[in-house]
Design a protein around this motif. Structure first.
Motif, PDB file in Angstrom:
ATOM      1  N   ILE A   1       0.896  -1.159  -0.068  1.00 15.88           N
ATOM      2  CA  ILE A   1       0.039   0.000  -0.007  1.00 15.88           C
ATOM      3  C   ILE A   1       1.099   1.299  -0.098  1.00 15.88           C
ATOM      4  CG2 ILE A   1      -1.893   1.339   1.189  1.00 15.88           C
ATOM      5  CD1 ILE A   1      -2.764  -1.457   2.303  1.00 15.88           C
ATOM      6  N   ARG A   2       1.048   1.871  -1.114  1.00 13.07           N
ATOM      7  CA  ARG A   2       1.815   2.941  -1.303  1.00 13.07           C
ATOM      8  C   ARG A   2       1.177   4.172  -1.092  1.00 13.07           C
ATOM      9  NH1 ARG A   2       6.816   3.627  -5.592  1.00 13.07           N
ATOM     10  NH2 ARG A   2       7.469   5.530  -5.380  1.00 13.07           N
ATOM     11  N   ARG A   3       1.539   5.145  -0.284  1.00  7.24           N
ATOM     12  CA  ARG A   3       1.050   6.375  -0.121  1.00  7.24           C
ATOM     13  C   ARG A   3       2.121   7.606  -0.364  1.00  7.24           C
ATOM     14  NH1 ARG A   3      -4.023   7.203   1.845  1.00  7.24           N
ATOM     15  NH2 ARG A   3      -3.299   8.606   3.597  1.00  7.24           N
TER      16      ARG A   3
ATOM     17  N   TYR B   1       3.319   9.407  -3.608  1.00  9.15           N
ATOM     18  CA  TYR B   1       1.849   9.445  -4.288  1.00  9.15           C
ATOM     19  C   TYR B   1       0.751  10.306  -3.792  1.00  9.15           C
ATOM     20  CZ  TYR B   1       3.445   4.997  -7.084  1.00  9.15           C
ATOM     21  OH  TYR B   1       3.722   4.237  -7.931  1.00  9.15           O
ATOM     22  N   ILE B   2       1.253  10.707  -2.551  1.00  8.89           N
ATOM     23  CA  ILE B   2       0.123  11.907  -2.189  1.00  8.89           C
ATOM     24  C   ILE B   2       0.884  13.273  -2.286  1.00  8.89           C
ATOM     25  CG2 ILE B   2      -1.088  12.803  -0.108  1.00  8.89           C
ATOM     26  CD1 ILE B   2      -1.693   9.703   0.515  1.00  8.89           C
ATOM     27  N   SER B   3       2.276  13.309  -1.511  1.00  6.61           N
ATOM     28  CA  SER B   3       2.787  14.566  -1.400  1.00  6.61           C
ATOM     29  C   SER B   3       3.423  15.275  -2.706  1.00  6.61           C
ATOM     30  CB  SER B   3       4.083  14.260  -0.288  1.00  6.61           C
ATOM     31  OG  SER B   3       4.803  13.260  -0.945  1.00  6.61           O
TER      32      SER B   3
ATOM     33  N   ASN C   1       1.157  12.444  -8.108  1.00  2.13           N
ATOM     34  CA  ASN C   1      -0.132  12.262  -7.585  1.00  2.13           C
ATOM     35  C   ASN C   1      -1.120  12.529  -8.893  1.00  2.13           C
ATOM     36  OD1 ASN C   1      -3.051  13.714  -6.515  1.00  2.13           O
ATOM     37  ND2 ASN C   1      -2.492  12.075  -5.330  1.00  2.13           N
TER      38      ASN C   1
ATOM     39  N   ILE D   1      -3.576   6.982  -5.946  1.00  3.74           N
ATOM     40  CA  ILE D   1      -3.295   5.938  -5.029  1.00  3.74           C
ATOM     41  C   ILE D   1      -4.612   4.896  -5.282  1.00  3.74           C
ATOM     42  CG2 ILE D   1      -2.042   7.145  -3.482  1.00  3.74           C
ATOM     43  CD1 ILE D   1      -4.661   7.394  -1.513  1.00  3.74           C
TER      44      ILE D   1
ATOM     45  N   SER E   1       4.023  -0.896   3.708  1.00  3.58           N
ATOM     46  CA  SER E   1       3.425   0.567   3.473  1.00  3.58           C
ATOM     47  C   SER E   1       4.594   1.347   4.253  1.00  3.58           C
ATOM     48  CB  SER E   1       2.123   0.697   4.137  1.00  3.58           C
ATOM     49  OG  SER E   1       1.490   1.696   3.628  1.00  3.58           O
TER      50      SER E   1
ATOM     51  N   ASP F   1       2.950   4.145   5.007  1.00  6.72           N
ATOM     52  CA  ASP F   1       2.121   4.923   5.875  1.00  6.72           C
ATOM     53  C   ASP F   1       1.204   3.691   6.850  1.00  6.72           C
ATOM     54  OD1 ASP F   1       0.280   6.616   7.249  1.00  6.72           O
ATOM     55  OD2 ASP F   1      -0.277   7.686   5.473  1.00  6.72           O
TER      56      ASP F   1
ATOM     57  N   TRP G   1      -1.857   4.756   8.897  1.00  2.72           N
ATOM     58  CA  TRP G   1      -3.131   4.797   8.141  1.00  2.72           C
ATOM     59  C   TRP G   1      -3.591   3.542   7.569  1.00  2.72           C
ATOM     60  CZ3 TRP G   1      -5.007   3.547   3.477  1.00  2.72           C
ATOM     61  CH2 TRP G   1      -6.117   4.178   3.313  1.00  2.72           C
TER      62      TRP G   1
END
Length: 294
Positions: free
Chosen positions: A163-165, A168-170, A175, A180, A206, A208, A211
């Protein structure tokens, strides 16, 4: 000779090397790597291949680059000439990946070539899969905690979940391109793989984990892995590769974690839609892998 341009994180570097390596074997030419684009690359951990893997990764010096590219061996020129509108000005030895889908470029190469692209398909190196796996044997010994986890992985019906965040978010551009994988994807993938594997034991990777613990519902034995950080993050890929089966993210990191598992009976589940934007990714997922709609 073949010179492969290397850029991006570890997963991308592995695709670029694998494509160049297979091409060099097919044409019986030596392979060198151009890592100059990673000099000021801040998003990941710089050039990693020869620090992590046992293969022979020869770096192209400026003389070799000049031998292939001539006057186009210039940082600014190389970047500008990547644009499709300027392809007619490229040296015939400067080969740019024309599409994201698989394209056989071997017919464009005689005795030397500089290849530049992402080459994200097993089709670029499937014929030499055994050699690529051998090149990507991990160098270092497992530390104590990873050794204990590896023993647990090998003792159960282990299924990796990535689960990659993080970036991919920041990272705005990442993004916008990838986004994600939603929880619905993981719920469906867990349900599908649990119906095929008896006594599944999930190992969740992950960037994160807190989360994930709060949001992912999983009614099977599971274990969270959250201790391989920074330049040691590659150990997550190594542990993933030891699992029997895999649920990957839209990430080349977990793609390789699954691919490095050489078991013939492995089950790999991947997101059908890898990108936010429409991209022809038909060749990204190997034919034997399963997909779930995101």
């Amino acid at each position: 000779m073949i010179i492969s341009n290397i850029v991006g994180g570890l997963g991308n570097q592995m695709f670029q090397y694998a494509a160049g390596r297979s091409l060099s074997l097919r044409l019986n030419l030596p392979l060198f790597l151009d890592i100059s684009d990673l000099t000021n690359y801040k998003l990941h951990y710089g050039y990693q291949l020869n620090h992590i893997f046992r293969g022979q990764f020869d770096i192209a010096n400026n003389s070799l680059l000049g031998e292939v590219l001539g006057f186009q061996n210039n940082f600014a020129l190389k970047r500008i000439l990547k644009y499709d509108s300027l392809k007619f000005f490229r040296s015939r030895h400067y080969v740019i990946e024309p599409f994201f889908k698989y394209t056989d470029i071997s017919g464009d190469i005689s005795q030397k070539a500089y290849i530049c692209g992402y080459w994200q398909s097993e089709k670029y190196f499937k014929e030499h899969a055994a050699i690529i796996r051998d090149d990507f044997r991990f160098k270092s010994e497992l530390n104590e905690i990873n050794s204990k986890i590896s023993q647990l992985i090998l003792s159960v019906n282990a299924i990796s979940i990535h689960i990659r965040r993080g970036d991919y978010i920041s990272n705005k551009s990442t993004n916008a391109l990838l986004g994600i994988c939603p929880l619905d994807y993981y719920d469906a993938a867990i349900k599908k793989i649990s119906s095929k594997v008896s006594r599944p034991h999930f190992f969740i990777f992950s960037d994160d984990v807190e989360w994930v613990k709060k949001n992912l519902k999983i009614n099977h034995d599971h274990y969270f892995i959250n201790h391989n950080h920074g330049s040691d993050s590659f150990n997550d890929m190594r542990l993933m590769s030891m699992c029997k089966h895999h649920i990957i993210a839209n990430s080349t990191f977990s793609w390789w974690g699954a691919w490095l598992n050489s078991r013939k009976d492995k089950i790999v589940i991947a997101p059908k839609n890898w990108f936010k934007k429409p991209v022809d990714n038909r060749d990204l997922i190997p034919q034997t892998w399963l997909t779930v709609e995101v």
